[in-house]
Design an enzyme around this catalytic site. Sequence first.
Site, PDB file in Angstrom:
ATOM      1  N   LYS A 273       0.840  -1.191   0.000  1.00  0.00           N
ATOM      2  CA  LYS A 273       0.000   0.000   0.000  1.00  0.00           C
ATOM      3  C   LYS A 273       0.878   1.245   0.000  1.00  0.00           C
ATOM      4  O   LYS A 273       2.013   1.207   0.495  1.00  0.00           O
ATOM      5  CB  LYS A 273      -0.881   0.037   1.251  1.00  0.00           C
ATOM      6  CG  LYS A 273      -1.942  -1.032   1.359  1.00  0.00           C
ATOM      7  CD  LYS A 273      -2.719  -0.873   2.661  1.00  0.00           C
ATOM      8  CE  LYS A 273      -3.772  -1.956   2.819  1.00  0.00           C
ATOM      9  NZ  LYS A 273      -4.878  -1.815   1.870  1.00  0.00           N
ATOM     10  N   ARG A 347     -10.047 -11.892   1.722  1.00  0.00           N
ATOM     11  CA  ARG A 347     -10.877 -12.973   1.206  1.00  0.00           C
ATOM     12  C   ARG A 347     -10.183 -14.330   1.337  1.00  0.00           C
ATOM     13  O   ARG A 347     -10.846 -15.361   1.449  1.00  0.00           O
ATOM     14  CB  ARG A 347     -11.271 -12.680  -0.247  1.00  0.00           C
ATOM     15  CG  ARG A 347     -10.130 -12.626  -1.224  1.00  0.00           C
ATOM     16  CD  ARG A 347     -10.484 -11.870  -2.494  1.00  0.00           C
ATOM     17  NE  ARG A 347     -10.603 -10.441  -2.262  1.00  0.00           N
ATOM     18  CZ  ARG A 347     -10.898  -9.557  -3.207  1.00  0.00           C
ATOM     19  NH1 ARG A 347     -11.108  -9.965  -4.461  1.00  0.00           N
ATOM     20  NH2 ARG A 347     -10.985  -8.277  -2.934  1.00  0.00           N
TER      21      ARG A 347
END
Length: 499
Positions: A273, A347
Site C-alpha cells: 500500500k 478474502r
Amino acid sequence: MTSFTLSAHAAHEEDAEVLVVFTASVDDRAELLGDIAEPVRQAVSAAAQTVRARGTADEVVPLPGVAGLSAPSVLLTGLGERKGDVVEAERWRRAAGVAARATGGREKVAVLLPAGDAATMAAITEGFALGAYAFTAHRATTAAKAARSTPVAEVVLVGAADVEGAASAIHRAEVLAQGVHWARDLVNTPPNMLVPMRFAERARQEAPAGVQVTIHDADALAEQHCGGILGVGQGSENPPAIVHLAYAPEGAKGHLSYVGKGVTFDSGGLSLKPADGMVDMKCDMAGAAAVAAAVYTIARLGLPIAVDGWLCLAENMPGGRAQRPGDIVTMADGSTCEVINTDAEGRLILADGLVLASRRRPDVVVDVATLTGAAIVALGKRTAAIMSNNDAFRAELAQVAAAGGESMWPMPIPEEIAKGLESPVADRKHHGDRSGGASLAAAFLREYVGVDAQGNPQLWGHLDIAGPAYNDDQPHGYTPRGGTGFAVRTLVGLAESRS
C-alpha cells in the site's frame, strides 16, 4: 461503563449536574419534548429562544442557570424536523448519543424521557450508552484532560418509572453497549499491541460464562490445510491463528455461525500500500472484533440460540517469506487458488474460516469484513454492503440491520462478474477486474460456503463493512472517531430474531 437507573422524581426535582431535554425542529425553532412542570417549561423555552436553538439533528445547546430546576444546567439535544407523532428509533439513538458525548466528564446526568413507551426508552438508553465512550488506554495526559474525555458515570432516566419492560430494556442496552465498546477498543488498539496471538488471548480472557474458546495456531492450521490464512500470514514474524468461539446453551433454538476478518495490520504485503493508505490499517480486524463482541453479547444476554464465532487473525506484511503474486495455495476445502494481489488478503483468510464454519452445519453463515475499497466507492463511508447466496436471507439481514440502526444496502453478485475468478493454472484466482470489486470478492467467498444435510448450499450472508467500521472524520450521533463497533448490533439482532 455508564450505569442507567429509572427515577420516580419529577424532572425539575432531579438532583443531577445536567438535565438533558430532547427537542424537535418545528417552524425552525426548538420544541421541547417530555413532561416537565409548566413554569420550568416556559423558562427553558424562553432560554432556548434567546440562544436561537432550532432542534435540528445533532444540535446540542447548553442552557445554564434555568430557574426552577435542581440541576444547574439544561442540555437541549435535537432530533431534527418533526414529522407526525412517531419518531424513528434511530433518531432517538442519535440524539441521545450526541448528548452523551456532550456530557462527558460528569458524574450524574438526568435524561427527560419524551414518551412513556418501552421502545422509545430503549432507543434512548441504547443511544446514550453507545455515545458514552472514550478510548483513553494510551493517553499520558493530565487528570483534567482525562476527566473531560471520561464518559458520564451515571444516567438517571426521568419520566417513565412505570414503563413495562423498562428493566429488561435497560439491561439489554447496557450489555449491547458493553459489546460495542469492546469491539471499538479492539479496533482502536495499536497494531504493535494487538498482533494475532494477542488478539486470540484477549478473546480467551474476555470470554463470558458459557462460551468455549479454542485457538487454532499455525501448526493446527497447517494440519487443516488452511493455505489461505497461512499464505497471508507467512510474511510476518507474528503467526496467524483462527479462534473458534462456541456458545451452545441448552435448548438452543437454531445455530448461527459468524466469521470475521481479523487482519491486525495490513501493509498490503508485496503488493504494498502507499504510506498514507496504511495509517488506519489497524482497523482491518474490525470484522473479527464485531464477531467476538457479538458472540459475547449474545451469551451475556442469555439468548436461546447456538452461535459459533470464527476469528480469522493474521498480519499481512512484506517480509522475506511473504507470499508473491502468482503463488498458488491450497485452501481448507482442498481447492487451489492463484494469488493475484497480496493486498486482497482478506478474502483468502475468510475463505478458510468459511470452510471450517460450514463443516459444523449451522443454519446460516454470516461473514463480516472490512473487505473492499469498492464497497466504499459504491456506498460511502457510513453504509455497508450486504450480499448473499439467497435473496430472502439477504432481505432478512437488511431488515435486522435497519431495526438495529446500522446502515446496510443489499447488493448483487452478478454471474458475469463471478466469471472473473477463472484461473488458467488453478481452480480459481482470488482477484480480477477492479469493476464490481465488492461483488467479485463476495463471489469468491461464496465458493467456500458448504452444503446442508440435503446437499443444498448453506444460507450465507456477507457484510462488507469497509466504510462504516472506522470513522476517520468527526464524531456524529453516537458514533465516535476511530473504531465504531459496526455490525455488532446486526449480528446480535439476527440472533434475537431467530431465537
